[in-house]
Design a protein around this motif. Structure first.
Motif: not given
Lengths: 313, 313
Positions: A280-304
């Motif tokens: 299952t594709a669950i996300g993508r690698v994006v530019p940003g701080p090394a080692g960070s993980v961003r969680l999106l819920d229906r397109g909006g960032a939420v807390e891990l």
């Protein structure tokens, strides 16, 4: 098997006999100080050690002795899967308290079944007395191009095998004094190292991989840190076991599923090649701080959620 | 180092930091699921696992933490020596009880010193909580022609490295409530895997080898059994540590010296090449029942003492 088995002569040879009887022809090269193996020309050697300890990784009443042996072996083999390595052999260092001596045969059968499942010889080990059952398992494999955690690149997609959350749900049930569902229990007790799946993905251009032992949130952070990238995942895309929420799945450890990155993988072709296992594709690698993980819920960032914590800590 | 360190996040990363700080550049390839190593073309991979457990192999009051780390590592490396293999790497599975957490740095230093002594990288491992200190150490090596126990032929001479009996004498003193002599203590606490010595002997035509972990009498029987021959040794030829009788030397375990067979080895040339280490011819391979050992005292057959028994049995 070294001659160094400080259970003492009687118990020592009993323990060897017990293990060898359970393993049959799966035990190879036993009887010298070391085992001798061939690494195919052009291949790198890949090695890892993993320990499973009573009261730390499981409680006796949760698992049968066969399951303890199977699970410990598969947990170790899962590290080879994460490197997309083909297994060469397994070595065991077993610590067996007196109260577990009678369980040695079924434990050995569980180890042997797990090794047989991957057609992997058991090439050495030893047995010592001790206060707690412990299985320190070293796995040897080879790969022409081992997959590392550090290869993820911006623009890659992030994939996970299988369905997540079962082991965490089983653990939660046991710790709350309830019996887990049979499906959740099976995911905890009978994990399968995703060795063939990993090698398929490596052949199809996977750039990085890690196995899910600490939980998706934590392990994805490890992969992102090693690769120097940011990972972004979509909560609604997470493949979950029945009765598990995506947030619970994020924190469930000891899954022994694979987390991979690749420009693109063909999920239906993967499933067809891997006996129906989901990719299952669950996300993508994006530019940003090394080692960070961003969680999106229906397109909006939420807390891990916080990472998986070991129950016996 | 796998990410799977169930001491819990704080203690887990503390333990990793402690180990990596102690090892410095000797720890290599840490940070992925497995370590990747090269086996030289034409070489076989040689692997072995050996476990050292508190109360089974030593008592806390006998050894410093550095010595515990050194000794466990050298005991494991001794199996590579017995195969005449060149070391490639060491993996550790440490079980560290709370009472030993503060000793982790000196234990790690002892492991690191032993690895540095042989210029061997530490390529992986893990740390778990537990009730007893245990060090399960897997060693990886390579050899074009690994030396086995099974190559001894009738007519070969039997050799042993070093001087025997020190570890047994130290153990005997401790168990009797006495302090061992410094020389006997050092032989127990700071063994050296005879890796260079074994490779020298293999190049000079050694036919079989085993390391002395159970004691000369027992290990010679293992070698004779594997080779399908009878071994005959001369009590008065045994090289002994000061204050040790030849009979005590026969039963002394955990020596980590080498027992070898060869048509002939040049003992003075060996000593010159091995920093003065002794190589002593102690007997010969003769026709007779496979696996039997004959002890001669001034030419007459005498009874063998019983094999080395582990103190904690």
């Amino acid at each position: 098997m070294t001659t160094h088995l400080p259970l003492g002569p009687g118990a020592e040879f009993d323990a060897i006999r017990t293990l060898l009887a359970a393993w049959g022809p799966r035990a190879r090269g036993i009887g010298d100080d070391g085992a001798v193996l061939d690494v195919p020309p052009g291949s790198k050697l890949v090695v890892s050690t993993d320990t499973t300890v009573e009261h730390v990784h499981f409680r006796r009443e949760w698992l049968t002795p066969e399951e303890i042996g199977w699970r410990a072996t598969m947990a170790a083999l899962s590290d080879l899967a994460a490197m997309a390595a083909a297994p060469l052999g397994v070595l065991l260092a077993l610590t067996v308290p007196t109260a577990w001596r009678d369980a040695l045969t079924p434990i050995a059968h569980g180890i042997g079944e797990a090794a047989a499942h991957g057609d992997i010889p058991i090439v050495g080990g030893d047995v010592t007395a001790g206060d707690r059952l412990a299985l320190a398992i070293t796995v040897l494999g080879h790969a022409a191009h081992p997959l590392a955690r550090s290869g993820a690149r911006v623009g890659d997609a992030i994939y996970v095998t299988g369905r997540l959350g079962g082991p965490g749900a089983a653990l939660g049930a046991w710790l709350a004094g309830r019996a887990p569902t049979l499906a959740h229990r099976a995911r905890f007790a009978r994990p399968e190292a995703r060795i063939a799946a990993a090698r398929w993905c490596a052949q199809q251009g996977a750039t990085a991989a890690i196995d899910l032992s600490d939980g998706l949130a934590g392990d994805l952070a490890h992969l992102a840190a090693a690769s120097g990238v940011c990972a972004e995942i979509d909560l609604e895309c997470l493949p979950v076991s029945e009765g598990v929420t995506p947030r619970e799945a994020l924190a469930s450890g000891e899954e022994y599923e694979l987390l991979l990155t690749a420009a693109a993988l063909d999920a239906p072709a993967f499933s067809a090649a891997q006996a129906g296992l989901a990719l299952t594709a669950i996300g993508r690698v994006v530019p940003g701080p090394a080692g960070s993980v961003r969680l999106l819920d229906r397109g909006g960032a939420v807390e891990l959620p916080s990472a998986h914590d070991h129950f016996a800590r």
